[in-house]
Design an enzyme around this catalytic site. Structure first.
Site: not given
Length: 158
Positions: A13-15, A11, A127, A8
């Site tokens: 939050c999402r990934s 690196n 996001d 993401c």
């Protein structure tokens, strides 16, 4: 061993959520030994003097609500060498895919994909840095991870 890198923007939050959700799923199925699962960023915004920031507290809290720990995870930046190191490089949104191809020098082996392409939903993962909807993003990522694992099983990779 199948080597997967979730990517993401920062690196934090999402990934990392994808990294630890996927680790949890494969662990519960007794498949942990079949995988190397990590995550990275397309931006260096969350890395200072060579040290990455930890997982963003609301993302960490959402993982914790589901009994998943991300202890010790720190942001790191995607490198060109990662293309040879991993079998799957999975971005969470279209802009990540564009930036991944730029950083990696293209995608000659077709290793880059978007996480939600493993679901019937398609599209990008929201996001939560902007939306604040960490539970909703957890759900999106969980469906993407489950779809990825199903894809690997259906194609006899595990």
């Amino acid at each position: 061993m199948i080597k997967i890198l979730f990517v993401c923007h920062g690196n934090i939050c999402r990934s990392p959520m994808a990294e630890f959700i996927f680790k949890d799923i494969v662990d519960k199925e007794g498949l942990s030994d079949c995988f190397l699962i990590e995550s990275a960023a397309t931006s260096s915004e969350e890395v200072w003097r060579g040290v990455g920031n930890p997982v963003y507290p609301p993302a960490k809290a959402e993982l914790s609500r589901h009994g998943i720990s991300c202890a010790g995870k720190r942001a790191r930046v995607l490198t060109r060498e990662d293309y040879d190191r991993y079998d799957y490089l999975i971005g969470v949104e279209g802009i990540n895919i564009r930036n991944m191809k730029r950083i990696l020098g293209g995608d000659p082996e077709g290793k880059i994909s978007k996480m939600m392409s493993y679901t019937h939903e398609g599209g990008d993962i929201d996001d939560p840095w902007y939306t604040g909807d960490f539970p909703g993003v957890y759900g999106q990522i969980s469906r993407g991870c489950r779809g990825l694992l199903d894809h690997l099983k259906e194609t006899d990779q595990i």
